[in-house]
Enzyme design. Sequence first.
Site, PDB file in Angstrom:
ATOM      1  CG  HIS A  19       3.830  -2.792  -5.014  1.00  0.00           C
ATOM      2  ND1 HIS A  19       4.105  -1.797  -4.118  1.00  0.00           N
ATOM      3  CD2 HIS A  19       2.492  -2.713  -5.256  1.00  0.00           C
ATOM      4  CE1 HIS A  19       3.003  -1.129  -3.826  1.00  0.00           C
ATOM      5  NE2 HIS A  19       2.005  -1.676  -4.499  1.00  0.00           N
ATOM      6  CE  LYS A  43      -4.173   4.162  -2.795  1.00  0.00           C
ATOM      7  NZ  LYS A  43      -3.337   3.042  -3.245  1.00  0.00           N
ATOM      8  NE  ARG A  92      -3.261  -5.437  -0.861  1.00  0.00           N
ATOM      9  CZ  ARG A  92      -3.184  -4.139  -0.639  1.00  0.00           C
ATOM     10  NH1 ARG A  92      -2.169  -3.665   0.016  1.00  0.00           N
ATOM     11  NH2 ARG A  92      -4.116  -3.315  -1.051  1.00  0.00           N
ATOM     12  CB  SER A 130       2.379   1.984  -0.266  1.00  0.00           C
ATOM     13  OG  SER A 130       2.751   1.171  -1.347  1.00  0.00           O
TER      14      SER A 130
END
Length: 163
Positions: A19, A43, A92, A130
């Site tokens: 990030h 999430k 990504r 993360s």
Amino acid sequence: MSERIAVCPGSFDPITMGHLDIITRAAAMFDKLIVVVMNNDKKHYTFSPAKRKEMIEKCVSNLPNVQVDVYDGLLAEYAAKQNACAIIKGLRAMSDFEYEFQMALTNKKLNPNVETLFLTTSAQNMYLSSSMVKQIAGMGGDVSDFLPEVIYDDVLKRISSQN
Ligand code: PNS
């Protein structure tokens, strides 16, 4: 000419080196970059929005044109409120693409004045996330290469208090 403002949204649970790389590169492209901690309905978060914001602030203290905020609502709406011309996302692997493409098109429909720009991740952060960092830290693995040093202790303290 008016100020060029971009927003960089995400969960940041917690902010990683991946990030921070995207934020640093985006900050160099705009007059002002607002990093905004948001909610992804899919999430479950480890850190509160306020803690996520505090950790990002520690990491961007050397970037004068970066602000950090928390917003619980639609990203398209937030971008309009901030007069942002761009939403910055990091990409990504190809596995990110379909989901990000869908979000970009939806945000464009909701706010036609904002463009989503994708920055490709740096090679060393290709598989960094993360959730991976939290999983490794939870099992006692070394995550020092993945986390900005200034938040390392915050993250480890929280993860170890959960175990
Ligand atoms: O870091 P993440 O979890 O990939 O970030 C996703 C996030 C928080 C940016 C996304 O879920 C989002 O934009 N949430 C805000 C609510 C919203 O606008 N939803 C519609 C998106 S099309």
